[in-house]
Design an enzyme around this catalytic site. Structure first.
Site, PDB file in Angstrom:
ATOM      1  N   LYS A  75       2.203  -3.233   7.614  1.00 53.06           N
ATOM      2  CA  LYS A  75       2.477  -3.487   6.068  1.00 53.06           C
ATOM      3  C   LYS A  75       3.804  -3.029   5.551  1.00 53.06           C
ATOM      4  O   LYS A  75       4.465  -3.635   4.912  1.00 53.06           O
ATOM      5  CB  LYS A  75       1.389  -2.611   4.972  1.00 53.06           C
ATOM      6  CG  LYS A  75      -0.010  -3.123   4.983  1.00 53.06           C
ATOM      7  CD  LYS A  75      -0.250  -4.591   4.530  1.00 53.06           C
ATOM      8  CE  LYS A  75       0.059  -4.357   2.756  1.00 53.06           C
ATOM      9  NZ  LYS A  75      -0.516  -5.838   2.472  1.00 53.06           N
ATOM     10  N   THR A 108       0.945  -1.079   0.013  1.00 51.42           N
ATOM     11  CA  THR A 108       0.152  -0.102  -0.035  1.00 51.42           C
ATOM     12  C   THR A 108       0.895   1.224   0.103  1.00 51.42           C
ATOM     13  O   THR A 108       1.855   1.057   0.565  1.00 51.42           O
ATOM     14  CB  THR A 108      -0.962   0.103   1.337  1.00 51.42           C
ATOM     15  OG1 THR A 108      -1.646   1.250   1.493  1.00 51.42           O
ATOM     16  CG2 THR A 108      -0.326  -0.261   2.580  1.00 51.42           C
ATOM     17  N   GLU A 153       0.105   3.471   1.772  1.00 50.50           N
ATOM     18  CA  GLU A 153       0.047   4.125   3.347  1.00 50.50           C
ATOM     19  C   GLU A 153       1.722   3.939   4.185  1.00 50.50           C
ATOM     20  O   GLU A 153       1.759   4.606   5.048  1.00 50.50           O
ATOM     21  CB  GLU A 153      -0.985   3.559   4.094  1.00 50.50           C
ATOM     22  CG  GLU A 153      -2.226   3.792   3.515  1.00 50.50           C
ATOM     23  CD  GLU A 153      -3.434   3.571   4.457  1.00 50.50           C
ATOM     24  OE1 GLU A 153      -3.256   3.445   5.783  1.00 50.50           O
ATOM     25  OE2 GLU A 153      -4.727   3.504   3.929  1.00 50.50           O
TER      26      GLU A 153
HETATM   27  P1  NAD Z   1      -9.569  -7.473   2.123  1.00 46.86           P
HETATM   28  O1  NAD Z   1      -9.912  -7.027   3.582  1.00 46.86           O
HETATM   29  O2  NAD Z   1     -10.967  -7.104   1.199  1.00 46.86           O
HETATM   30  O3  NAD Z   1      -9.442  -8.928   1.859  1.00 46.86           O
HETATM   31  C1  NAD Z   1      -8.464  -9.661   2.641  1.00 46.86           C
HETATM   32  C2  NAD Z   1      -8.376 -11.103   2.275  1.00 46.86           C
HETATM   33  O4  NAD Z   1      -7.407 -11.736   2.873  1.00 46.86           O
HETATM   34  C3  NAD Z   1      -9.814 -11.640   2.826  1.00 46.86           C
HETATM   35  O5  NAD Z   1     -10.281 -12.395   1.998  1.00 46.86           O
HETATM   36  C4  NAD Z   1      -9.256 -12.430   4.085  1.00 46.86           C
HETATM   37  O6  NAD Z   1     -10.319 -13.535   4.451  1.00 46.86           O
HETATM   38  C5  NAD Z   1      -7.903 -12.692   3.678  1.00 46.86           C
HETATM   39  N1  NAD Z   1      -7.015 -13.153   5.017  1.00 46.86           N
HETATM   40  C6  NAD Z   1      -6.854 -12.494   5.885  1.00 46.86           C
HETATM   41  N2  NAD Z   1      -6.278 -12.808   6.869  1.00 46.86           N
HETATM   42  C7  NAD Z   1      -5.602 -14.142   6.349  1.00 46.86           C
HETATM   43  C8  NAD Z   1      -4.912 -15.118   6.663  1.00 46.86           C
HETATM   44  N3  NAD Z   1      -4.281 -15.123   7.731  1.00 46.86           N
HETATM   45  N4  NAD Z   1      -4.604 -16.117   5.960  1.00 46.86           N
HETATM   46  C9  NAD Z   1      -5.306 -16.127   4.618  1.00 46.86           C
HETATM   47  N5  NAD Z   1      -6.134 -15.319   4.203  1.00 46.86           N
HETATM   48  C10 NAD Z   1      -6.191 -14.320   4.904  1.00 46.86           C
HETATM   49  O7  NAD Z   1      -8.547  -6.582   1.516  1.00 46.86           O
HETATM   50  P2  NAD Z   1      -8.165  -5.798   0.149  1.00 46.86           P
HETATM   51  O8  NAD Z   1      -8.773  -4.663   0.216  1.00 46.86           O
HETATM   52  O9  NAD Z   1      -8.614  -6.713  -0.996  1.00 46.86           O
HETATM   53  O10 NAD Z   1      -6.716  -5.666   0.012  1.00 46.86           O
HETATM   54  C11 NAD Z   1      -5.782  -6.908  -0.473  1.00 46.86           C
HETATM   55  C12 NAD Z   1      -4.171  -6.483  -0.287  1.00 46.86           C
HETATM   56  O11 NAD Z   1      -4.195  -5.250  -1.002  1.00 46.86           O
HETATM   57  C13 NAD Z   1      -3.777  -6.214   1.071  1.00 46.86           C
HETATM   58  O12 NAD Z   1      -2.697  -6.705   1.423  1.00 46.86           O
HETATM   59  C14 NAD Z   1      -3.906  -4.790   1.152  1.00 46.86           C
HETATM   60  O13 NAD Z   1      -3.035  -4.228   2.179  1.00 46.86           O
HETATM   61  C15 NAD Z   1      -3.600  -4.325  -0.170  1.00 46.86           C
HETATM   62  N6  NAD Z   1      -3.925  -2.948  -0.553  1.00 46.86           N
HETATM   63  C16 NAD Z   1      -5.290  -2.426  -0.585  1.00 46.86           C
HETATM   64  C17 NAD Z   1      -5.872  -1.280  -0.963  1.00 46.86           C
HETATM   65  C18 NAD Z   1      -7.215  -0.977  -0.858  1.00 46.86           C
HETATM   66  O14 NAD Z   1      -7.478   0.187  -1.130  1.00 46.86           O
HETATM   67  N7  NAD Z   1      -8.281  -1.885  -0.523  1.00 46.86           N
HETATM   68  C19 NAD Z   1      -4.829  -0.543  -1.550  1.00 46.86           C
HETATM   69  C20 NAD Z   1      -3.453  -0.702  -1.518  1.00 46.86           C
HETATM   70  C21 NAD Z   1      -3.176  -2.128  -1.313  1.00 46.86           C
HETATM   71  O1  DAU Z   2      -3.940   3.979   0.424  1.00 48.28           O
HETATM   72  C1  DAU Z   2      -4.334   2.617   0.306  1.00 48.28           C
HETATM   73  C2  DAU Z   2      -5.254   2.005   1.620  1.00 48.28           C
HETATM   74  O2  DAU Z   2      -6.448   2.601   1.332  1.00 48.28           O
HETATM   75  C3  DAU Z   2      -5.297   0.610   1.779  1.00 48.28           C
HETATM   76  O3  DAU Z   2      -3.893   0.275   2.017  1.00 48.28           O
HETATM   77  C4  DAU Z   2      -6.257   0.070   2.810  1.00 48.28           C
HETATM   78  O4  DAU Z   2      -6.205  -1.224   2.927  1.00 48.28           O
HETATM   79  C5  DAU Z   2      -7.462   0.720   2.507  1.00 48.28           C
HETATM   80  O5  DAU Z   2      -8.421   0.409   3.626  1.00 48.28           O
HETATM   81  C6  DAU Z   2      -7.361   2.243   2.288  1.00 48.28           C
HETATM   82  O6  DAU Z   2      -7.143   2.892   3.419  1.00 48.28           O
HETATM   83  P1  DAU Z   2      -7.974   4.053   3.984  1.00 48.28           P
HETATM   84  O7  DAU Z   2      -7.757   4.274   5.231  1.00 48.28           O
HETATM   85  O8  DAU Z   2      -7.512   5.483   3.155  1.00 48.28           O
HETATM   86  O9  DAU Z   2      -9.264   3.783   3.468  1.00 48.28           O
HETATM   87  P2  DAU Z   2     -10.965   3.903   3.996  1.00 48.28           P
HETATM   88  O10 DAU Z   2     -11.817   3.657   3.179  1.00 48.28           O
HETATM   89  O11 DAU Z   2     -11.049   3.416   5.612  1.00 48.28           O
HETATM   90  O12 DAU Z   2     -10.995   5.692   4.266  1.00 48.28           O
HETATM   91  C7  DAU Z   2     -10.750   6.333   3.184  1.00 48.28           C
HETATM   92  C8  DAU Z   2     -10.759   7.827   3.714  1.00 48.28           C
HETATM   93  O13 DAU Z   2     -12.201   8.315   3.996  1.00 48.28           O
HETATM   94  C9  DAU Z   2      -9.999   8.294   4.979  1.00 48.28           C
HETATM   95  O14 DAU Z   2      -9.424   9.468   4.888  1.00 48.28           O
HETATM   96  C10 DAU Z   2     -10.885   8.119   6.182  1.00 48.28           C
HETATM   97  C11 DAU Z   2     -12.257   8.454   5.541  1.00 48.28           C
HETATM   98  N1  DAU Z   2     -13.468   7.881   6.180  1.00 48.28           N
HETATM   99  C12 DAU Z   2     -13.520   6.604   6.149  1.00 48.28           C
HETATM  100  C13 DAU Z   2     -14.689   5.932   6.700  1.00 48.28           C
HETATM  101  C14 DAU Z   2     -14.747   4.468   6.715  1.00 48.28           C
HETATM  102  C15 DAU Z   2     -14.443   8.688   6.623  1.00 48.28           C
HETATM  103  O15 DAU Z   2     -14.412   9.877   6.305  1.00 48.28           O
HETATM  104  N2  DAU Z   2     -15.526   8.166   7.018  1.00 48.28           N
HETATM  105  C16 DAU Z   2     -15.651   6.622   7.028  1.00 48.28           C
HETATM  106  O16 DAU Z   2     -16.641   6.289   7.580  1.00 48.28           O
END
Ligand code: NAD
Ligand code: DAU
Length: 386
Positions: free
Chosen positions: A192, A162, A164
């Site tokens: 991470k 990420t 972050e």
């Molecule tokens: P998510 O939370 O939707 O999914 C995570 C998945 O991992 C789930 O299916 C869960 O069951 C599985 N999991 C958790 N713990 C586990 C374990 N111990 N063993 C096996 N499986 C396990 O997450 P996401 O949003 O799809 O993110 C996927 C990856 O991408 C993460 O590594 C996250 O850090 C990274 N990422 C996410 C974002 C975002 O915006 N969502 C952005 C950048 C990077």
């Molecule tokens: O930047 C990449 C990351 O983005 C990933 O690594 C993380 O897995 C993913 O969860 C996401 O993190 P954020 O904290 O940026 O995402 P989130 O959707 O939780 O929040 C986005 C922004 O919105 C953040 O500034 C917090 C704000 N927010 C979030 C929620 C859930 C609100 O204002 N209200 C809310 O209820």
């Protein structure tokens, strides 16, 4: 289809599976990005006819609250897809699995991913994100060492991370590059960052061909409605308050999930071991802008809704502790070296996303059950208006 079963149809399936090319193995494929990746792996293989993409795929997932097997229902019965219900922290299981499946690559998505949950309870983040990544890396190292020269050279371990890890930007700071110093601010980003460092060390110390990708905020279909965009869509549809943290001026750099998945497929084929690639679509938006845009789309798509204008549901609530102010990704290295470019604009991607949630009310209903309601109460119950 969970792995480890012993019926004769399982054996037949496994036999058909094994006869094909070596699979790729992904972790966390029942989550948001992982399940989009798996679905597109097969869709893009079919349409592009690419040999690389027609590899079988093994999906290892623990099915935490964030993992949803329903996301992958349409793959059931395919001989080139296997689901294995397992925890990446289970070392003997990971070692056995790699020896059995003999993948040509691992794409590691599995993680605890929600910042707010990491603030309420960091333990699971340390366990899965740090220890789980370590266990997987170490099992991968042993497996990789057992391969022949050619297979060892072409093997890849892609670590999905990420933006972050780089911390928070000021309003005029340049976007994060691959050389920006790490400065994680939440337990989530710290774990991470720890996992990224472990991955890096396995390349430098053991020569395991690892690649790290650091991506910005994803949005799109199948995202669990604890994250900003699906939470706001599902709340607005139900006429519930839209809780915006602080002043709503925190900025995120949004990328449509299929663009992220395409970048990962390209990194898998063309990325250089030992390198890091930043992934982002140059789409910076304040949270307030994002929520307003969702409300406008809903006003248009739901003209008869009694909650129109949906923006009346917006509420500014107590801020997230340690809330990073701004993220922005410079993806020039990925664009120039690998030839990737984001296809979706924020306007088109957000509209598709809102439409997807409107069209999949059953999916939403299934996931907003007891545990989810408890989480909403825990995270938002004490947050009075700002
Ligand atoms: P998510 O939370 O939707 O999914 C995570 C998945 O991992 C789930 O299916 C869960 O069951 C599985 N999991 C958790 N713990 C586990 C374990 N111990 N063993 C096996 N499986 C396990 O997450 P996401 O949003 O799809 O993110 C996927 C990856 O991408 C993460 O590594 C996250 O850090 C990274 N990422 C996410 C974002 C975002 O915006 N969502 C952005 C950048 C990077
Ligand atoms: O930047 C990449 C990351 O983005 C990933 O690594 C993380 O897995 C993913 O969860 C996401 O993190 P954020 O904290 O940026 O995402 P989130 O959707 O939780 O929040 C986005 C922004 O919105 C953040 O500034 C917090 C704000 N927010 C979030 C929620 C859930 C609100 O204002 N209200 C809310 O209820």
């Amino acid at each position: 289809m969970h792995g480890g079963g012993g019926t004769s149809s399982d054996h037949k399936e496994k036999f058909a599976f094994m006869k094909q090319q070596p699979p790729i193995l992904i972790t966390g494929g029942a989550g948001f990005i992982g399940s989009n990746f798996v679905l597109e792996w097969f869709d893009s293989g079919r349409s592009a006819g690419s040999e690389a993409r027609s590899n079988p795929l093994v999906n290892v997932d623990k099915l935490t609250y964030a993992g949803n097997p329903r996301n992958l229902e349409r793959l059931s019965g395919r001989p080139d897809y296997r689901f294995v219900h397992a925890d990446i922290c289970d070392r003997p299981r990971m070692e056995r699995l790699l020896q059995e499946e003999r993948p040509r690559a691992i794409l590691h998505f599995a993680a605890e991913s929600h910042v707010d949950r990491s603030i309420m309870g960091p333990d699971a983040f340390v366990e899965t994100n740090v220890r789980g990544t370590f266990v997987l890396l170490d099992a991968a190292r042993a497996y990789w060492a057992s391969l022949g020269d050619e297979e060892r050279k072409s093997f890849r371990f892609i670590h999905v991370s990420t933006d972050e890890v780089y911390g928070s930007l000021g309003p005029d700071d340049p976007a994060f590059t691959e050389t920006t110093a790490y400065a994680p601010n939440s337990p989530y980003s710290a774990t991470k960052a720890g996992s990224d460092h472990l991955v890096r060390s396995y390349f430098h110390t053991y020569g395991l061909p690892t690649i790290i990708t650091n991506c910005s905020n994803n949005y799109g279909p199948l995202q669990f409605p604890e994250k900003l965009i699906p939470l706001m869509i599902t709340h607005a549809v139900a006429g519930k308050p839209l809780p915006i943290y602080g002043d709503g001026l925190n900025v995120r750099d949004w990328l449509y999930v299929t663009d992220h998945c395409e970048a990962l497929r390209m990194v898998l084929e063309r990325g250089r071991p030992g390198e890091t690639y930043n992934i982002g679509g140059r789409n910076e938006r304040s949270n307030r802008e994002v929520v307003e845009a969702i409300c406008e789309i809903l006003d248009e798509l739901r003209p008869g809704s009694s909650y129109r204008p949906h923006r009346q549901l917006m509420q500014f609530v107590k801020d997230r502790p340690g809330h990073d102010r701004r993220y922005a990704i410079n993806a020039a290295k990925l664009e120039q070296e690998i030839g990737w470019r984001a296809r979706e604009t924020f306007a088109t991607g957000l509209r598709k996303t809102v439409q997807w949630y409107l069209d999949h009310a059953g999916w939403v209903e299934d996931v907003v059950t007891g545990g989810y309601q408890q989480w909403i109460q825990q995270n938002y119950g004490e947050r009075s208006r700002a």
